[in-house]
Scaffold this motif. Structure first.
Motif, PDB file in Angstrom:
ATOM      1  N   THR A  22      10.871  36.845  54.306  1.00 21.14           N
ATOM      2  CA  THR A  22      11.228  37.840  55.313  1.00 21.14           C
ATOM      3  C   THR A  22      10.959  37.246  56.680  1.00 21.14           C
ATOM      4  OG1 THR A  22      10.643  39.667  53.840  1.00 21.14           O
ATOM      5  CG2 THR A  22      10.776  40.157  56.196  1.00 21.14           C
ATOM      6  N   ARG A  24      10.625  37.113  60.821  1.00 19.67           N
ATOM      7  CA  ARG A  24      10.292  37.920  61.991  1.00 19.67           C
ATOM      8  C   ARG A  24      11.526  37.976  62.894  1.00 19.67           C
ATOM      9  NH1 ARG A  24       5.388  34.591  61.606  1.00 19.67           N
ATOM     10  NH2 ARG A  24       3.667  35.920  60.891  1.00 19.67           N
ATOM     11  N   PRO A  25      11.593  38.979  63.786  1.00 21.46           N
ATOM     12  CA  PRO A  25      12.793  39.102  64.633  1.00 21.46           C
ATOM     13  C   PRO A  25      13.125  37.841  65.421  1.00 21.46           C
ATOM     14  CG  PRO A  25      11.516  41.119  64.748  1.00 21.46           C
ATOM     15  CD  PRO A  25      10.693  40.140  63.937  1.00 21.46           C
ATOM     16  N   TYR A  26      12.126  37.173  66.003  1.00 19.97           N
ATOM     17  CA  TYR A  26      12.432  35.967  66.780  1.00 19.97           C
ATOM     18  C   TYR A  26      12.913  34.842  65.871  1.00 19.97           C
ATOM     19  CZ  TYR A  26       8.044  33.675  65.404  1.00 19.97           C
ATOM     20  OH  TYR A  26       7.025  33.089  64.696  1.00 19.97           O
ATOM     21  N   GLN A  27      12.444  34.836  64.621  1.00 18.37           N
ATOM     22  CA  GLN A  27      12.930  33.823  63.683  1.00 18.37           C
ATOM     23  C   GLN A  27      14.382  34.088  63.301  1.00 18.37           C
ATOM     24  OE1 GLN A  27       9.867  34.351  60.707  1.00 18.37           O
ATOM     25  NE2 GLN A  27       8.730  32.562  61.423  1.00 18.37           N
ATOM     26  N   GLU A  28      14.726  35.365  63.134  1.00 18.28           N
ATOM     27  CA  GLU A  28      16.127  35.705  62.860  1.00 18.28           C
ATOM     28  C   GLU A  28      17.012  35.252  64.017  1.00 18.28           C
ATOM     29  OE1 GLU A  28      17.144  39.589  61.603  1.00 18.28           O
ATOM     30  OE2 GLU A  28      15.407  39.814  60.284  1.00 18.28           O
TER      31      GLU A  28
END
Length: 236
Positions: A22, A24-28
Motif C-alpha cells: 500500500t 502513501r499518497p506521495y509515493q503514488e
C-alpha cells in the motif's frame, strides 16, 4: 510540446494489481510521475531523503510496466554492492510475480542465460564495469541507476560505462543528485538524455562557472528552467 506536457500534473493511472504493498499518497504521486516519463519518452531523477521509499516506488513502476505489456525486454537496475540484498528482498516481497535475475557474485556468469527471459536484472557498478562486454549485447527496456551519484564524475569509469548501455528508457534514483558542484547534475542528465544540457564544456561555461563563482542568479534561473522541463520529483 513535450516539455509543456511534462509540466502538467501526472495523468492518474491505476496502480498495478500485482503490487503487494500500500503506497502513501506521495509515493503514488511518484509512481504516476514515473509513468508520465515513460509516456513522453523522457528520463528523470527520482530524488528524496533516505527512507521515503524510492525503491518501492520504482518497484511499483516496474510492476505496472510489466502489466501494461510495454515491458518487452528486461529492465536493468545498477546499484552499490551494499544494496543488492535489499533490492532482492523488496522485489520478492512487493513484486513476487516479476522474474528477477541477480548478476552478482562468483557464479554470475552461469546466470547470464537467464537475462533475456527476466523482467528485472540486478547488478552493481563495479561488476557492470567489469562485465560491460556482456551487457552491451543486451538491449534493455529500462535502465535504473540507484544511488546515481555514483556517476557524479562524468570522467569516472562508472559514468563512462553506463553510457554504453542500450535502453529504451532511463532513470536515476538519488537522495543527493548534487553533492559538490553542478557538473554532477550534468553527468546524471548526460546519462539520462544525452545532449539535453549541452556538452560538458558548454555547461561549464554557461552555467557552472557563472553560478558557482559569481553567484549569477540569471544563469541559475535559466538552469532551473531547463531542469523544469523534465522536473525532478523531491518527495517530502
Amino acid at each position: 510540446e513535450r516539455a509543456r506536457d511534462l509540466k502538467k500534473p501526472p495523468r492518474p493511472q491505476p496502480l498495478p494489481i500485482g503490487l503487494q504493498a500500500t503506497l502513501r499518497p506521495y509515493q503514488e504521486t511518484g509512481v504516476q510521475w514515473l509513468g508520465q516519463l515513460i509516456e513522453h519518452e523522457a528520463g528523470g531523477v527520482l530524488a528524496d531523503d533516505m527512507g521515503l521509499g524510492k525503491t518501492l516506488q520504482t518497484i511499483a513502476h516496474l510492476v505496472r510496466e510489466k502489466e501494461s505489456g510495454r515491458m518487452d525486454r528486461p529492465c536493468l537496475v545498477v546499484m552499490p554492492t551494499s544494496l543488492v540484498g535489499n533490492w532482492q528482498r523488496e522485489l520478492a516481497k512487493f513484486a513476487p510475480a516479476l522474474k528477477v535475475c541477480v548478476l552478482h557474485g562468483p557464479k554470475r556468469d552461469a546466470r547470464r542465460g537467464e537475462v533475456p527471459g527476466s523482467d528485472v536484472v540486478i547488478t552493481t557498478y563495479p561488476l557492470l564495469v567489469r562485465d560491460i562486454d556482456s551487457f552491451e549485447n543486451q538491449s534493455f527496456y529500462l535502465v535504473i541507476l540507484d544511488e546515481a551519484q555514483a556517476i557524479k564524475n562524468p570522467r569516472s569509469l562508472a559514468a563512462r560505462t553506463v553510457r554504453k548501455l542500450s535502453a529504451k528508457h532511463r532513470m536515476c534514483l538519488s537522495g543527493t543528485p548534487v553533492e559538490n558542484n553542478l557538473e554532477e547534475l550534468w553527468s546524471l542528465f548526460d546519462f539520462l538524455m544525452p545532449g539535453f544540457l549541452g556538452d560538458a564544456e558548454r555547461f561549464r561555461a554557461h552555467f557552472r562557472i557563472p553560478i558557482e563563482r559569481s553567484g549569477n542568479q540569471a544563469r541559475l534561473e535559466a538552469l532551473r528552467d531547463e531542469i523544469d522541463k523534465i522536473d525532478e520529483v523531491i518527495a517530502r
